[in-house]
Design an enzyme around this catalytic site. Structure first.
Site, PDB file in Angstrom:
ATOM      1  N   ASP A  86       0.837  -1.199   0.000  1.00 44.04           N
ATOM      2  CA  ASP A  86       0.000   0.000   0.000  1.00 44.04           C
ATOM      3  C   ASP A  86       0.871   1.248   0.000  1.00 44.04           C
ATOM      4  O   ASP A  86       1.611   1.499   0.953  1.00 44.04           O
ATOM      5  CB  ASP A  86      -0.895  -0.024   1.236  1.00 44.04           C
ATOM      6  N   ASP A 146      -2.376   5.924  -5.355  1.00 45.62           N
ATOM      7  CA  ASP A 146      -2.499   5.015  -4.208  1.00 45.62           C
ATOM      8  C   ASP A 146      -2.760   3.592  -4.692  1.00 45.62           C
ATOM      9  O   ASP A 146      -3.808   3.304  -5.268  1.00 45.62           O
ATOM     10  CB  ASP A 146      -3.631   5.492  -3.298  1.00 45.62           C
TER      11      ASP A 146
END
Length: 333
Positions: A24, A217
């Site tokens: 992430d 992201d």
């Protein structure tokens, strides 16, 4: 975190044990589930047992890793950490050091990570998370002496194909956009400046994007655009899909079709400051579920987000030291 995230296998401990974890770029804390669990979700690997590793150590409250981190506090057992995610997922436990093995040649001792004993959320069986954000304590920061703040990945287009996550050595030929100053320490902010559909720039004023800002992201699934930009994209896409029958939308998607007999759909290209373009792969334009295919974008309620669905098949290169982020198309299939 969401359900459609991407995973890699890394090793923790001595002797080393392998764990499959989400990665992430929107957060900086790496963590895995640890015994004894007060609340742990079901994962595919055995839960990490700190007592079985000779290199595990809890971090003391006065240590730099604790005092410099934004997600820590003191507890009876030492330095504790707690991370809430925007989707309601959480992880809590002890901040500790351990030997992290990325490859047989890339082994990092005294790697600070979260040994999570209370973890809740839709992590889909992974053992935890690899934090690739820009903040203090991230994997990128802790390995910067070796990899120079550089990493890249390519997300595969389907579950039957594979991609990669690599560290170090950026491709100088990759078209890039500047990394902008960040409102929070973790995020990769960029300047989204326009959108084209079928090669035609929609003429969206740059202020529509710059007012809220945009991040890239890997841990967000669907791209969120400012409402003015999303409305323009939706209108152009609808015009290009006029030959297909429409289908009911849902809480996230409002532009859906029955494309069981489709041959082509409109192309979508995202334009960034500095001349970098992200031509969205066809696998990232429509999100298909239960026989219905929807435009895989949504309107943002806050900051704009370039999600992982729109990043498929493209190598996304994060050269944090040089202050740039690049896109190399067709890097994986």
């Amino acid at each position: 975190m969401g359900d459609d995230n991407y995973v890699v296998t890394v090793g923790y401990g001595t002797p080393v044990r392998e764990f499959t974890v989400n990665f992430d770029t929107g957060s900086s804390r790496s963590w895995i589930q640890c015994k004894p669990c007060t609340s742990c979700y079901t994962q595919q690997d055995p839960i990490f047992d700190p007592s079985a590793s000779s290199s595990y150590a809890n971090i003391a409250c006065g240590a730099t890793q604790c005092t410099q981190s934004s997600d820590t506090n003191c507890s009876a057992s030492g330095c504790a950490y707690s991370v809430p995610y925007v989707d309601g997922s959480t992880t809590k436990g002890n901040l500790a050091t351990e030997t992290l093995t990325l490859t047989p040649d890339d082994v990092f001792t005294d790697f600070a990570f979260g040994c999570g004993e209370d973890n809740e959320g839709p992590f889909r069986g992974s053992a935890g998370l690899l934090g690739l954000g820009r903040g203090y304590g991230s994997l990128v920061q802790q390995t910067s002496a070796t990899f120079g703040w550089v990493f890249s990945y390519c997300l595969p287009s389907s579950r039957s194909s594979t991609g990669f996550l690599t560290f170090g050595s950026a491709d100088d030929s990759t078209t890039s956009t500047p990394l902008l100053s960040q409102p929070t320490q973790d995020l990769y902010n960029v300047g989204l400046s326009g959108i084209s559909v079928n090669g035609q720039n929609l003429g969206i004023p740059p202020s529509v994007f710059s007012t809220a800002g945009t991040i890239v992201d890997s841990g967000t699934v669907i791209t969120r655009l400012p409402s003015g930009a999303y409305d323009a994209l939706r209108s152009a896409f609808q015009a290009g899909m006029s030959k297909y029958p429409t289908a009911p939308g849902n809480s996230l998607f409002d532009t859906c079709y029955d494309v069981s007999n489709y041959d082509t759909v409109p192309t979508v290209t995202l334009h960034f400051d500095g001349g970098a373009d992200l031509e969205v792969d066809k696998s990232g334009i429509l999100f298909t579920e239960s026989g219905v295919s929807c435009l895989a974008f949504a309107a943002a309620t806050g900051v704009g987000i370039i999600g992982n669905t729109q990043q498929k098949t493209v190598e996304v290169v994060y050269d944090v030291g040089a202050g740039r982020l690049g896109f190399r198309p067709g890097a994986c299939t």
